[in-house]
Structure formats: structure tokens, C-alpha cells
Design an enzyme around this catalytic site. Structure first.
Site, PDB file in Angstrom:
ATOM      1  N   ALA A  12      -0.486 124.504 111.106  1.00 37.07           N
ATOM      2  CA  ALA A  12      -0.387 125.280 110.014  1.00 37.07           C
ATOM      3  C   ALA A  12      -0.140 126.748 110.521  1.00 37.07           C
ATOM      4  CB  ALA A  12      -1.667 125.224 109.251  1.00 37.07           C
ATOM      5  N   GLN A  67       4.312 116.049 106.839  1.00 34.62           N
ATOM      6  CA  GLN A  67       3.006 115.704 106.887  1.00 34.62           C
ATOM      7  C   GLN A  67       2.445 116.124 105.343  1.00 34.62           C
ATOM      8  OE1 GLN A  67      -0.258 117.798 108.967  1.00 34.62           O
ATOM      9  NE2 GLN A  67      -0.416 115.667 110.002  1.00 34.62           N
ATOM     10  N   CYS A  97      -7.483 117.073 109.301  1.00 31.52           N
ATOM     11  CA  CYS A  97      -7.565 118.556 109.091  1.00 31.52           C
ATOM     12  C   CYS A  97      -9.213 118.621 108.532  1.00 31.52           C
ATOM     13  CB  CYS A  97      -6.719 119.041 108.025  1.00 31.52           C
ATOM     14  SG  CYS A  97      -7.021 120.827 107.617  1.00 31.52           S
TER      15      CYS A  97
HETATM   16  C1  LIG Z   1      -3.303 126.675 114.247  1.00 32.60           C
HETATM   17  C2  LIG Z   1      -3.174 125.372 114.234  1.00 32.60           C
HETATM   18  C3  LIG Z   1      -2.684 124.722 113.125  1.00 32.60           C
HETATM   19  C4  LIG Z   1      -3.118 123.442 113.072  1.00 32.60           C
HETATM   20  N1  LIG Z   1      -2.617 122.604 111.788  1.00 32.60           N
HETATM   21  C5  LIG Z   1      -2.525 121.609 111.465  1.00 32.60           C
HETATM   22  C6  LIG Z   1      -1.797 120.690 110.600  1.00 32.60           C
HETATM   23  O1  LIG Z   1      -1.209 121.370 109.678  1.00 32.60           O
HETATM   24  N2  LIG Z   1      -1.923 119.405 110.480  1.00 32.60           N
HETATM   25  C7  LIG Z   1      -2.519 118.599 111.336  1.00 32.60           C
HETATM   26  O2  LIG Z   1      -2.431 117.333 111.432  1.00 32.60           O
HETATM   27  N3  LIG Z   1      -3.177 119.035 112.568  1.00 32.60           N
HETATM   28  C8  LIG Z   1      -2.922 120.442 112.732  1.00 32.60           C
HETATM   29  N4  LIG Z   1      -3.538 121.140 113.731  1.00 32.60           N
HETATM   30  C9  LIG Z   1      -4.011 120.367 114.565  1.00 32.60           C
HETATM   31  C10 LIG Z   1      -2.955 120.023 115.964  1.00 32.60           C
HETATM   32  O3  LIG Z   1      -1.880 119.323 115.417  1.00 32.60           O
HETATM   33  C11 LIG Z   1      -3.705 118.991 116.980  1.00 32.60           C
HETATM   34  O4  LIG Z   1      -4.214 117.998 116.694  1.00 32.60           O
HETATM   35  C12 LIG Z   1      -4.802 120.093 117.840  1.00 32.60           C
HETATM   36  O5  LIG Z   1      -4.266 121.410 118.074  1.00 32.60           O
HETATM   37  C13 LIG Z   1      -5.179 119.319 119.248  1.00 32.60           C
HETATM   38  O6  LIG Z   1      -4.062 119.304 119.907  1.00 32.60           O
HETATM   39  P1  LIG Z   1      -3.975 120.408 121.211  1.00 32.60           P
HETATM   40  O7  LIG Z   1      -5.108 120.287 122.201  1.00 32.60           O
HETATM   41  O8  LIG Z   1      -2.701 119.959 122.188  1.00 32.60           O
HETATM   42  O9  LIG Z   1      -3.894 121.730 120.575  1.00 32.60           O
HETATM   43  C14 LIG Z   1      -3.496 122.599 113.993  1.00 32.60           C
HETATM   44  C15 LIG Z   1      -3.992 122.981 114.944  1.00 32.60           C
HETATM   45  C16 LIG Z   1      -3.971 124.432 115.252  1.00 32.60           C
HETATM   46  C17 LIG Z   1      -4.371 125.074 116.582  1.00 32.60           C
END
Ligand SMILES: Cc1cc2nc3c(=O)[nH]c(=O)nc-3n(C[C@H](O)[C@H](O)[C@H](O)COP(=O)(O)O)c2cc1C
Length: 330
Positions: A12, A67, A97
Site C-alpha cells: 500500500a 488484490q 494485512c
Molecule cells: C509499505 C507496505 C505496504 C504493504 N501493503 C500490503 C498490501 O497492500 N497487501 C499485502 O498483502 N501486503 C502488504 N504488505 C506486506 C508485503 O506484501 C510483504 O508481505 C511484507 O512486506 C513482507 O515481505 P518483505 O520482507 O519482502 O518486505 C505491505 C508491506 C509494506 C512494507
């Protein structure tokens, strides 16, 4: 599954159309996903137009999941129909989320505490649309309530095409380390593709995750921010390591240009979002913050271009020295 099996995470405020296009242009990303979209906002005629404009997507983007979040099966089904009518090639259901405004209404990760309701949502969406439906989950609600495995079994039996597992509980938020063992347990429990997610920053780690868990794909979130060439580096399209400053500036410049082209927001609002995104490209010499300080105060696209143009040496971002040479990994 897509090739390469690399996925840009839905984020997001970050993975908007401009950022998704940028990752694609740089190369190496197999699939992208929109930010989470409220099924209630889509289902409601009064807010539908705004919700669709805000979460701008286009079928021409290539492999793309849209999504949705929500807890009501019939509302999620209607929202899925609407986005598929608008060209969504894949619908992803958010069950990860943890922010209060989502979980308070029973959506996102809250569904992992109610396998029956979660399955009802999945079944309703599957019945409503004839495109592939995927789900993105966390390990569970807490260390005492790790529900990803039973839920993955139920979702697979219902007919979802793939499942992404962020290996943290909802209670953890983003704290602590991802515990990939849950990905492995989900892989053992279902026959559908499992995409592993959590703390990946480089290709070695991705390979390690695959070895340890048996996952079929990798999703990257935070490590791609200010670093959208990560996928291209994994694919050997961009040299390993931190790219030179003119390249980083050129990519930031392109990020700005794509935002200007695709944002549905008024310039003022879009620029406010862009400030933080551009300042992640680390465009200062070590120890300095001059460029960053200027970028976090831009009021217009033109001001951003004024700062980035000279740093990018006015070269097309695709023609930066060193880009696109086949190479090693990062
Ligand atoms: C700023 C931000 C916004 C996110 N928004 C969503 C979202 O809209 N939908 C979702 O399923 N996960 C969302 N996530 C989670 C990420 O998709 C991901 O699962 C999480 O960051 C872990 O992965 P990473 O360690 O590679 O960052 C968000 C993460 C961050 C940092």
C-alpha cells in the site's frame, strides 16, 4: 506459475501502477500485484469509481494480480466480478494485512483466526469469477495460533491457484525475523504452488528459501523499494551491487515520469507520496544528504525533474552505462 518465479509484493502506498511499470521495464519480475483494494468501497456504487481510479491497473501490464480485502463473502464476490470486468487477469485475496482499520472489520489477517469464514470468502470469490484466484496469508494470528497450514489446505481444496505465505504472524507486524519453516509446512500440506515471502534481499537468500522450504516462487517487498532493479539483478540483466549514481538517478527520474503519467491523484497528493519514494534511491555522496533534503521538499513533478535531471546526466535511463549487461547475481 510465472517465469521467472519472482513476485513484486503488494505494498500500500508503494506498488502503484508507476512502480509496477518501473520494475517491469527494468526486467526480471515475473508478476506484480496491486495494493490492497477495499471490497466494500468497490461494491458501493458511490465509492466505486474513486476506488478503481485510485488503484489504477491495466490488463496490458502483463501478469498482474488485483488484490482485494474484506470479510463478507458476497461483497468480496461482487468486488471480484467488478475488477475482472475491468480486466483483472488474477484476483488475489488479502489475508495478511494486520492494520486496525482492516482487521477490525474482520478482513485481512483477521480471517486467519476464522478458517470457516476465510474459506467462505475464498469459495464465494472462486464462484464469482472465471480467472485464477490466489491468496496471500501470514503464518497465523500469533505464535499460539499458527493457522496458515489448515487454511492453506482449505483454500487449495476450494480451488485457489496459488498461495503466498508471509512468514510472520499478524501479531508480529514487521517485527522479528520471518520464520520460513511455516512456508515449508504449507508446501508439504498442499499441491498448489506456494510463493515464499519474508525478509528476502538477495538472490542467495531466495535460493536458500527455496532449498529450505520447497517453495515455487519468491515475493519481495521492502527490499525492492528504492531498489527496483533488484529483480533485474537476479535475472542477470543489471550488474550486481549498488548501481552507479547516474543509473540510480535515472531510475528515480523514470519513477517520477511514470508517476506523472499514471497517477490518478492530484499532482500535490501524488508528489507528497513520491517524496519518500524518491529519497530511497540514495542519491547523495556518502555522508551527504543534500539531494535527499531537496527531494523530500518537492512540491511539483517539475521540481523533482529539476533535481534528478542533472544527476541522471540527461541520459535515457535505459542507456545508463553498465545497464543490461548480462551478469552475476547480487
Ligand atoms: C509499505 C507496505 C505496504 C504493504 N501493503 C500490503 C498490501 O497492500 N497487501 C499485502 O498483502 N501486503 C502488504 N504488505 C506486506 C508485503 O506484501 C510483504 O508481505 C511484507 O512486506 C513482507 O515481505 P518483505 O520482507 O519482502 O518486505 C505491505 C508491506 C509494506 C512494507
Amino acid at each position: 506459475m510465472v517465469t521467472p518465479a519472482t513476485y513484486l509484493a503488494p505494498m500500500a502506498g508503494q506498488s502503484n501502477r508507476a512502480f509496477r511499470e518501473l520494475c517491469r521495464e527494468l526486467g526480471g519480475v515475473g508478476m506484480v500485484c496491486t495494493e490492497l483494494i477495499s471490497s466494500t468501497a468497490l461494491e458501493n456504487r458511490g465509492s466505486r469509481k474513486r476506488a478503481l481510479a485510485w488503484f489504477d491497473f491495466d490488463a496490458s501490464e502483463g501478469p498482474l494480480a488485483v488484490q482485494l480485502f474484506g470479510a463478507q463473502p458476497e461483497i468480496m464476490a461482487e468486488a471480484a466480478r467488478i475488477v475482472v470486468d475491468c480486466g483483472a487477469p488474477i484476483v488475489d485475496i488479502n489475508m495478511g494485512c494486520w492494520v486496525p482499520k482492516v482487521v477490525k472489520k474482520g478482513g485481512g489477517a483477521a480471517l486467519l483466526g476464522d478458517c470457516g469464514q476465510a474459506t467462505a470468502v475464498v469459495e464465494a470469490v472462486l464462484q464469482a469469477v472465471d480467472v485464477p484466484v490466489t491468496v496471500k496469508v501470514r503464518s497465523g494470528i500469533s505464535a499460539h495460533q499458527l493457522t496458515a497450514v489448515p487454511f492453506a489446505r482449505a483454500a487449495a481444496a476450494a480451488g485457489v491457484s496459488a498461495i503466498t505465505v508471509h512468514a510472520r504472524t499478524a501479531e508480529q507486524g514487521f517485527s522479528g525475523l520471518a520464520d520460513w519453516s511455516i512456508i515449508s509446512r504449507v508446501c508439504q500440506a498442499v499441491a498448489i504452488p506456494v510463493i515464499g515471502n519474508g525478509d528476502l534481499t538477495n538472490l542467495q537468500e531466495a535460493r536458500q528459501m527455496q532449498r529450505e522450504t520447497g517453495c515455487q516462487g519468491w515475493m519481495v517487498g521492502r527490499a525492492a523499494l528504492g531498489n527496483p532493479w533488484l529483480f533485474a539483478q537476479w535475472a542477470g540483466l543489471v550488474p550486481a551491487g549498488t548501481p552507479p549514481l547516474p543509473f540510480r538517478a535515472a531510475v528515480a527520474w523514470r519513477h517520477l515520469q511514470l508517476t506523472e503519467r499514471f497517477t490518478p491523484l492530484p499532482e500535490k497528493v501524488a508528489v507528497r507520496e513520491l517524496r519518500g519514494q524518491l529519497s530511497r534511491y540514495r542519491l547523495d555522496e556518502p555522508g551527504e544528504t543534500r539531494v535527499r533534503d531537496r527531494l523530500v521538499h518537492i512540491e511539483s513533478f517539475a521540481q523533482g525533474q529539476e533535481i534528478l535531471g542533472p544527476l541522471a546526466q540527461n541520459l535515457s535511463w535505459k542507456e545508463q552505462p553498465g545497464s543490461h549487461s548480462k551478469n552475476n547475481e547480487t
